[in-house]
Scaffold this active site. Structure first.
Site, mmCIF file in Angstrom:
data_model
loop_
_atom_site.group_PDB
_atom_site.id
_atom_site.type_symbol
_atom_site.label_atom_id
_atom_site.label_comp_id
_atom_site.label_asym_id
_atom_site.label_seq_id
_atom_site.Cartn_x
_atom_site.Cartn_y
_atom_site.Cartn_z
ATOM 1 N N LEU A 25 0.665 -1.208 0.226
ATOM 2 C CA LEU A 25 -0.009 -0.062 -0.126
ATOM 3 C C LEU A 25 0.792 1.317 0.181
ATOM 4 O O LEU A 25 1.717 1.306 0.792
ATOM 5 C CB LEU A 25 -0.805 -0.002 1.031
ATOM 6 C CG LEU A 25 -1.601 -1.414 1.450
ATOM 7 C CD1 LEU A 25 -2.694 -1.008 2.686
ATOM 8 C CD2 LEU A 25 -2.667 -1.313 0.089
ATOM 9 N N HIS A 78 -3.512 4.458 -2.280
ATOM 10 C CA HIS A 78 -4.401 3.207 -1.664
ATOM 11 C C HIS A 78 -5.089 3.761 -0.513
ATOM 12 O O HIS A 78 -6.075 3.817 -0.226
ATOM 13 C CB HIS A 78 -3.783 2.091 -1.290
ATOM 14 C CG HIS A 78 -3.219 1.213 -2.469
ATOM 15 N ND1 HIS A 78 -1.958 1.111 -2.525
ATOM 16 C CD2 HIS A 78 -3.714 0.380 -3.155
ATOM 17 C CE1 HIS A 78 -1.596 0.287 -3.318
ATOM 18 N NE2 HIS A 78 -2.538 -0.260 -4.044
ATOM 19 N N LEU A 133 1.259 7.273 -8.594
ATOM 20 C CA LEU A 133 1.656 6.413 -7.549
ATOM 21 C C LEU A 133 1.305 5.028 -8.044
ATOM 22 O O LEU A 133 0.323 4.783 -8.345
ATOM 23 C CB LEU A 133 0.928 6.817 -6.144
ATOM 24 C CG LEU A 133 1.366 7.882 -5.656
ATOM 25 C CD1 LEU A 133 0.853 8.018 -3.978
ATOM 26 C CD2 LEU A 133 2.861 8.479 -5.566
ATOM 27 N N SER A 134 2.258 4.166 -7.674
ATOM 28 C CA SER A 134 2.046 2.716 -8.104
ATOM 29 C C SER A 134 2.830 1.639 -7.378
ATOM 30 O O SER A 134 4.147 2.213 -6.985
ATOM 31 C CB SER A 134 2.379 2.487 -9.501
ATOM 32 O OG SER A 134 2.583 1.139 -9.865
#
Ligand code: PAF
Length: 288
Positions: A42, A46, A192-193
């Site tokens: 996360l 998330h 974001l990843s």
């Protein structure tokens, strides 16, 4: 009973029975339930989805399950980061329950059902990862039926996935509101990843250029430029920026995801990209 072998700051259900027991207690108390399905690892993106679920529900379940059926044999299933205790720490104060089933709990001996969503699963990711969305649709339909939430939140970062899930929920009359969560970006615009963790510092610098090219291409399309010209030029610039290859750069109808192939794009449209650098495949998208 909820199993919580490691002492996390919030409870963890490992079985569907435990999950249902807790959720049915909430329902009996008249509480609205939200679900945020994740594969863990996360990040702030998330957490923003969890906070969005929290705005729409009294209790929030976050599922953490690295779903084997959505990875092809050549993909990063075994390398995918699994950091449950760090994930639990991040969720403290945001979520109420983690649902972290085992693969056997989700896919017991004899499991034989696959959910496929025709049409919207086919282009873009579907051309490069032909079994991916069947894996996603199958696990998400299970998670929705296991939890029976009032609302479920999915990130726009995986825009095609969001459209596949919307179609599936409508087609199967699953009684849940699907809420899209905006993509969170680094200060240089990189979406974001969890897969950004694979990038070396040099690759990370190249990766930042993807969102810039995407934004400029979207602006050209919005100004009425020919989509074939814009996509060809965008692909050329992505390679010039240092990516190894471009799986697709496409301007599509925003809900069916049918690509526009020439002339002006219809509205509403979405621009979507997948490009590879080293062993990392990055995806991104924006409205046009
Ligand atoms: O977006 C993801 O992390 C996954 O595809 C999902 C929705 C949790 C299904 O495994």
């Amino acid at each position: 009973m909820t199993q919580n072998k490691k002492s996390y700051a919030l409870p963890v259900a490992r079985t569907v029975t435990d999950l249902r027991e807790i959720v049915s207690g909430w329902r009996k108390a008249g509480l609205r339930v939200g679900l945020v399905p994740t594969m863990g690892a996360l990040h702030a993106g998330h957490i923003s989805l969890v906070d969005l679920a929290r705005q729409q529900a009294d209790r929030v379940v976050v599922s953490i399950f690295v779903n084997p059926t959505q990875f092809a044999p050549n993909e990063d299933f075994s390398a995918y980061p699994r950091i449950e205790s760090a994930d639990a720490e991040k969720l403290a104060g945001h979520a109420d329950l983690i649902f972290a089933p085992s693969a056997d709990e989700m896919y017991p001996q004899g499991f034989s059902t696959t959910v496929t969503v025709a049409g919207v699963s086919a282009p873009l990711e579907g051309s490069f990862r032909p079994t991916h969305f069947a894996g996603v649709a199958t696990v998400v339909s299970k998670l929705l039926l296991q939890t029976l939430p009032d609302v479920a939140v999915f990130g726009e970062k995986d825009y095609q996935q969001l459209m596949v899930i919307r179609r599936m929920v409508a087609d199967l009359n699953i009684p849940v509101a699907i809420v899209p969560g905006p993509t969170l970006r680094e200060s240089d615009g990189l979406a974001l990843s969890s897969r950004n963790a694979y990038l070396s510092p040099e690759q990370r610098a190249v990766a930042a250029k993807l969102n810039v090219i995407l934004r400029e291409s979207a602006s050209s399309v919005a100004q009425g430029e020919d989509v074939a010209t814009v996509t060809a030029e965008g692909e050329r610039r992505i390679i010039e920026a240092g990516f190894d290859s471009v799986d697709y750069l496409a301007i599509c109808d925003a809900s069916s995801l049918t690509p526009f192939t020439s002339g002006k794009a219809g509205a509403p449209a979405r621009i979507l990209v997948a490009a590879r650098i080293g062993r990392t495949r990055l995806i991104d998208n924006m409205p046009v």
